[in-house]
Design an enzyme around this catalytic site. Structure first.
Site, PDB file in Angstrom:
ATOM      1  NE  ARG A  13      -3.951   1.873  -0.108  1.00 44.41           N
ATOM      2  CZ  ARG A  13      -4.568   2.159  -1.242  1.00 44.41           C
ATOM      3  NH1 ARG A  13      -4.295   1.478  -2.331  1.00 44.41           N
ATOM      4  NH2 ARG A  13      -5.454   3.124  -1.308  1.00 44.41           N
ATOM      5  CB  SER A 166       3.769   7.223  12.312  1.00 41.17           C
ATOM      6  OG  SER A 166       3.322   8.268  13.172  1.00 41.17           O
ATOM      7  CB  CYS A 167       0.510   8.760   8.492  1.00 41.24           C
ATOM      8  SG  CYS A 167      -0.391   7.506   9.427  1.00 41.24           S
ATOM      9  CB  THR A 168      -0.370   9.604  13.714  1.00 43.03           C
ATOM     10  OG1 THR A 168      -1.311   8.697  13.130  1.00 43.03           O
ATOM     11  CG2 THR A 168      -1.044  10.375  14.835  1.00 43.03           C
ATOM     12  CG  ASN A 336      -4.578   7.425   6.853  1.00 42.23           C
ATOM     13  OD1 ASN A 336      -5.681   7.981   6.917  1.00 42.23           O
ATOM     14  ND2 ASN A 336      -4.430   6.181   6.435  1.00 42.23           N
TER      15      ASN A 336
END
Length: 361
Positions: A13, A166-168, A336
């Site tokens: 992904r 991370s995306c967060t 995200n």
């Protein structure tokens, strides 16, 4: 500067999203030469199918087809994107066994999720690459970079394995960066990310011995989970170290997440002052990384938004106790998948530029 020679290890992904971000920025074959993609399969026809048909992000803006590297191979093993050829390489248990040197790859984007430890990721360098960017939080002493926040800390001489966090963390850190830079300060804070489900979750109730709730069906449940994103902000903004922690709720949406940060400022302020500072930052020194909206938007409105963090002024709250001027809740949205993948690309470009400048000194 010659095109940056890139290899992507793990064409799942995020690996595909990073590739599509390169294409979306118009960099494929110009500023970035994606030499090879690595996965368990080398079936270029299947990869082309996945890239042409994305449930969330839609059809690509580029042309993609699959061809054989030679008549003797059974299935197509070369992707052709906008006329540029990308070799599909079989995955190896040890990154050192990948033929990066032979292929002329300088920068490896490590997106398998398997080699997030610095020592393991260094296997790519043994395989002939010069630098590794991990598309996840890393362990073992790898340098963590959040674009727009601490990229200036990158050292060509000493940072050979770098994590894009991370995306967060990429959503939260820009907000915290502005709050600290503009002298609101953070005395303490709790973060919650309302996070779309991901490929690691289950479509139906399944086995998950380490995380029982995480084994429940993703598309019909709100699932409490852990996240190290808030603590990781302390790695890129040292003044907040030990002041932030948080958790995650995995929710039944396929993409776009939102950070909720409740914090106590170190000085008296107001929602209006915070809004003004973040809006100014979004238009100036954080432009392209941080966004600002005062519209009545929902999660789907942020699909394909390539900004790391979009502050929602409509959702910002101040504690209503009489005389309370330091207790706030701020909310920021992020795609995200898409925004994070663009930051991976930005980080590779930044590192390559710094490396090139360093080599001339």
């Amino acid at each position: 500067m010659a095109p940056i020679k890139v290899g992507i290890n793990g064409f799942g992904r995020i690996g595909r999203m990073v590739f599509q971000a390169i294409c979306d920025q118009g960099l494929i074959g110009t500023e970035i030469d994606v030499v090879a993609v690595v996965d368990m399969s080398t079936n270029a026809e299947y990869f082309a199918y996945q890239m042409k048909h994305d449930t969330v992000h839609g059809r690509p803006k580029y042309t993609v087809e699959a061809v054989k590297s030679s008549p003797s191979v059974e299935t197509a093993d070369v992707l052709v994107v906008n006329g540029h050829r990308i070799k599909c390489v079989k995955a190896q248990r040890n990154p050192a066994d990948l033929p990066w040197g032979k292929l002329g790859v300088d920068y490896v984007i490590e997106s398998t999720g398997l080699f997030t430890d610095k020592l393991k990721a260094e296997g790519h360098i043994k395989g002939g690459a010069k630098k590794v960017v991990i598309s996840a939080p890393a362990s073992g002493g790898a340098k963590t970079i959040v674009m727009g926040v601490n990229q200036h800390e990158y050292s060509p001489a000493s940072h050979h394995v770098v994590s894009n966090a991370s995306c967060t963390t990429n959503c939260l850190a820009p907000i915290v960066h502005v709050l600290t830079k503009e002298n609101f300060g953070i005395e303490t804070g709790l973060m919650t990310t309302i996070h779309s489900y991901t490929a690691t979750q289950k479509t139906v109730d399944g086995v998950s011995l380490k995380d029982w709730r995480g084994g429940r069906a993703a598309a019909v449940n709100i699932i409490p989970s852990t996240t190290g994103a808030a603590k990781a902000v302390g790695m890129v903004i040292p003044s907040t170290k030990g002041k932030l922690t948080g958790m995650s709720f995995r929710v039944p949406t396929p993409d776009v997440s939102v950070v909720d940060l409740t914090f106590r400022a170190t000085r008296d302020t107001s929602i209006q002052e915070i809004d003004k500072a973040i809006k100014k930052a979004a238009q100036t020194y954080m432009k392209g990384i941080l966004g600002f909206t005062d519209e009545e938007l929902v999660s789907a409105d942020f699909i394909n938004d390539n900004r790391s963090s979009v502050y929602d002024s409509k959702a910002t709250l101040q504690n209503n106790l009489p005389g309370e001027k330091r207790f706030f809740k701020v909310v920021s949205w992020y795609d995200n998948e898409w925004a994070y993948s663009h930051r991976v690309v930005d980080l590779v470009r930044y590192m390559a530029a710094k490396d090139a400048a360093s080599s001339k000194m």
